[in-house]
Design a protein around this motif. Structure first.
Motif, PDB file in Angstrom:
ATOM      1  N   VAL A  78       2.284  12.263  17.698  1.00 56.75           N
ATOM      2  CA  VAL A  78       2.420  13.231  16.603  1.00 56.75           C
ATOM      3  C   VAL A  78       1.041  13.651  16.095  1.00 56.75           C
ATOM      4  N   GLN A  79       0.137  12.687  15.926  1.00 56.09           N
ATOM      5  CA  GLN A  79      -1.213  13.004  15.451  1.00 56.09           C
ATOM      6  C   GLN A  79      -1.906  13.979  16.393  1.00 56.09           C
ATOM      7  N   ARG A  80      -1.791  13.757  17.696  1.00 59.05           N
ATOM      8  CA  ARG A  80      -2.423  14.638  18.671  1.00 59.05           C
ATOM      9  C   ARG A  80      -1.844  16.053  18.582  1.00 59.05           C
ATOM     10  N   ALA A  81      -0.536  16.146  18.412  1.00 62.80           N
ATOM     11  CA  ALA A  81       0.092  17.454  18.278  1.00 62.80           C
ATOM     12  C   ALA A  81      -0.449  18.201  17.061  1.00 62.80           C
ATOM     13  N   LEU A  82      -0.571  17.494  15.953  1.00 58.43           N
ATOM     14  CA  LEU A  82      -1.106  18.118  14.734  1.00 58.43           C
ATOM     15  C   LEU A  82      -2.560  18.534  14.933  1.00 58.43           C
ATOM     16  N   GLU A  83      -3.341  17.665  15.561  1.00 57.46           N
ATOM     17  CA  GLU A  83      -4.755  17.974  15.804  1.00 57.46           C
ATOM     18  C   GLU A  83      -4.909  19.209  16.692  1.00 57.46           C
ATOM     19  N   TRP A  84      -3.972  19.395  17.603  1.00 56.84           N
ATOM     20  CA  TRP A  84      -4.033  20.530  18.519  1.00 56.84           C
ATOM     21  C   TRP A  84      -3.437  21.807  17.924  1.00 56.84           C
ATOM     22  N   GLY A  85      -3.026  21.740  16.666  1.00 53.63           N
ATOM     23  CA  GLY A  85      -2.581  22.943  15.980  1.00 53.63           C
ATOM     24  C   GLY A  85      -1.098  23.211  16.028  1.00 53.63           C
ATOM     25  N   ILE A  86      -0.298  22.232  16.430  1.00 59.64           N
ATOM     26  CA  ILE A  86       1.150  22.392  16.394  1.00 59.64           C
ATOM     27  C   ILE A  86       1.643  22.035  14.993  1.00 59.64           C
ATOM     28  N   ASP A  87       2.372  22.943  14.374  1.00 69.01           N
ATOM     29  CA  ASP A  87       2.974  22.683  13.066  1.00 69.01           C
ATOM     30  C   ASP A  87       4.270  21.919  13.308  1.00 69.01           C
ATOM     31  N   VAL A  88       4.163  20.609  13.474  1.00 73.57           N
ATOM     32  CA  VAL A  88       5.274  19.778  13.961  1.00 73.57           C
ATOM     33  C   VAL A  88       6.444  19.824  12.976  1.00 73.57           C
ATOM     34  N   THR A  89       7.603  20.231  13.486  1.00 73.19           N
ATOM     35  CA  THR A  89       8.765  20.384  12.604  1.00 73.19           C
ATOM     36  C   THR A  89       9.682  19.175  12.609  1.00 73.19           C
ATOM     37  N   HIS A  90       9.587  18.317  13.628  1.00 73.44           N
ATOM     38  CA  HIS A  90      10.498  17.176  13.711  1.00 73.44           C
ATOM     39  C   HIS A  90      10.057  16.245  14.837  1.00 73.44           C
ATOM     40  N   LEU A  91      10.763  15.130  14.944  1.00 75.45           N
ATOM     41  CA  LEU A  91      10.558  14.169  16.026  1.00 75.45           C
ATOM     42  C   LEU A  91      11.909  13.894  16.670  1.00 75.45           C
ATOM     43  N   ASP A  92      11.977  14.034  18.005  1.00 78.51           N
ATOM     44  CA  ASP A  92      13.190  13.635  18.711  1.00 78.51           C
ATOM     45  C   ASP A  92      12.797  12.767  19.904  1.00 78.51           C
ATOM     46  N   THR A  93      13.722  12.506  20.816  1.00 79.15           N
ATOM     47  CA  THR A  93      13.475  11.444  21.782  1.00 79.15           C
ATOM     48  C   THR A  93      13.760  11.870  23.211  1.00 79.15           C
ATOM     49  N   HIS A  94      12.832  11.565  24.108  1.00 79.10           N
ATOM     50  CA  HIS A  94      12.981  11.828  25.530  1.00 79.10           C
ATOM     51  C   HIS A  94      13.821  10.735  26.180  1.00 79.10           C
ATOM     52  N   MET A  95      14.927  11.127  26.780  1.00 76.44           N
ATOM     53  CA  MET A  95      15.833  10.209  27.484  1.00 76.44           C
ATOM     54  C   MET A  95      16.464   9.172  26.550  1.00 76.44           C
ATOM     55  N   GLY A  96      16.345   9.374  25.232  1.00 74.91           N
ATOM     56  CA  GLY A  96      16.953   8.444  24.285  1.00 74.91           C
ATOM     57  C   GLY A  96      16.315   7.072  24.254  1.00 74.91           C
TER      58      GLY A  96
END
Length: 294
Positions: free
Chosen positions: A130-148
Motif C-alpha cells: 500500500v505504501q508503495r502504491a501511495l508513493e507512486w501516486g495511486i490514490d488508493v481507494t481500498h484493499l482487496d485480496t489476490h486469490m483470497g
C-alpha cells in the motif's frame, strides 16, 4: 442479517442493488493495464486493484497519475501462480519470512502460503504494498485480496490492520458463521470471521454484502454470462469481479486461462452489456464512495 447500513447512508432502500464492477489483477501484465484503461473509458467498470509486486505495476501507477479520478485499490498479493512468469515480495528476500518458495518467488498456491508464511512478515509486506502504491501516486481507494490468500485467520489481522492504518476500506463480505461456511471456510474460522464482521460494522466500517465473478473457465458466451450474473444480483452491495485482458502474445504465453480473460474484456467492452447495466436497475458505485464513509 439486517440490511446493509450503507444503503440508507446513500439514500437507497433496503431492496436496492448496488454493484462495484471490479477488475482484478491490474499490473500483472501489460494486457491488464490496457484493458483497465479501455474499460474505464467505456464506462462498464467502477473499480480495479493493482498487484504491486508485479512487473507492470509501474505502468498502472502511471495511468493513475494521469487519471487522478480513477478508482484503484491494492490487490493484496502473496501468490505468484504462473509457471514461467513470476514475482516475489517487495519487502524481503529472507527465506525465514516463509513467503518465498524454493525458486525465490511467492508460493504458487494459497495453501502453501498459509502453511509457511510468517504473519508478521505478511503484515510488513501488505503495508509496503500500500505504501508503495501511495508513493507512486495511486490514490488508493481500498484493499482487496489476490486469490483470497490473505483471508485466513492468521493473516486476517494483518489485512485489516493495513486497511485501518491507511484509512481505506477492506474488502470482506458481511455475514454470519453459516454464510462463511457456505463460502468454504472451516467452522471455527467461520465463527471468527463472523465476529470480526460484527465488530467492524459496529465501528461503522463500510462492508460489502456479496461477491460474484465472471468465470475464468468458460470463454464462450460471456456476454450472456455477464447479463445473467448481473441480472440475478441480490439486494445489497456486491463486489463483482472480472479479470480483463486485451489479447496479446504476453497474456497468451503466461496464462492458461487467457481466453477467458480476453473474453471478460470483450464482454464488458460490448454495447450490449453496457446497455444492460443501464436498464437493469443496478446502481453502479466504486470503492471511493465507500472510502468517503470513513
Amino acid at each position: 442479517m439486517q440490511p446493509n447500513p450503507i444503503l440508507k447512508k446513500f439514500g437507497f432502500s433496503d431492496n436496492d442493488r448496488l454493484v462495484i464492477i471490479h477488475t482484478d489483477d491490474i499490473g500483472m501484465c501489460q494486457a491488464s493495464v490496457q484493458a483497465f484503461s479501455d474499460l474505464w473509458d467505456f464506462g462498464t467498470i467502477s473499480s480495479g486493484a493493482v498487484m504491486m509486486p508485479c512487473p507492470w505495476a509501474p505502468a498502472a501507477a502511471e495511468y493513475c497519475r494521469l487519471h487522478p479520478g480513477v478508482d484503484m485499490g491494492v490487490h493484496a498479493t502473496l501468490n505468484s501462480e504462473w509457471d514461467t512468469y513470476r514475482w516475489g515480495p517487495l519487502s524481503t528476500r529472507d527465506p525465514g519470512s516463509g513467503m518465498l518458495d524454493s525458486e525465490g518467488f511467492f508460493h504458487k498456491n494459497t495453501p502453501a502460503v498459509q502453511e509457511n508464511a510468517d504473519p508478521d512478515s505478511v503484515l510488513v509486506e501488505l503495508m509496503l504494498q500500500v505504501q508503495r502504491a501511495l508513493e507512486w501516486g495511486i490514490d488508493v481507494t481500498h484493499l482487496d485480496t489476490h486469490m483470497g490468500t490473505v483471508m485466513h485467520p492468521q493473516f486476517a489481522p494483518a489485512y485489516f490492520q493495513t486497511g485501518f492504518s491507511n484509512k481505506i476500506p477492506v474488502m470482506i463480505p458481511r455475514g454470519d458463521a453459516a454464510h462463511f461456511e457456505s463460502m468454504g471456510v472451516e467452522t471455527n474460522d467461520a465463527t471468527g470471521f463472523a465476529d470480526i464482521v460484527a465488530m467492524l460494522e459496529e465501528q461503522g466500517i463500510p462492508l460489502i454484502d456479496h461477491i460474484s465473478f465472471m468465470p475464468l473457465d468458460q470463454p464462450e458466451d460471456q456476454v450472456e454470462h455477464a447479463k445473467k450474473l448481473l441480472g440475478n444480483l441480490p439486494a445489497g452491495v456486491t463486489h463483482f469481479i472480472l479479470h480483463p485482458s486485451i489479447d496479446s502474445p504476453e497474456i497468451r504465453a503466461m496464462a492458461d486461462d487467457w481466453q477467458s480473460r480476453v473474453a471478460n474484456y470483450k464482454a464488458f467492452m460490448s454495447h450490449e452489456v453496457k446497455e444492460f447495466i443501464k436498464i437493469s436497475g443496478l446502481q453502479l458505485i466504486g470503492y471511493r464512495t465507500l472510502r468517503e464513509l470513513l
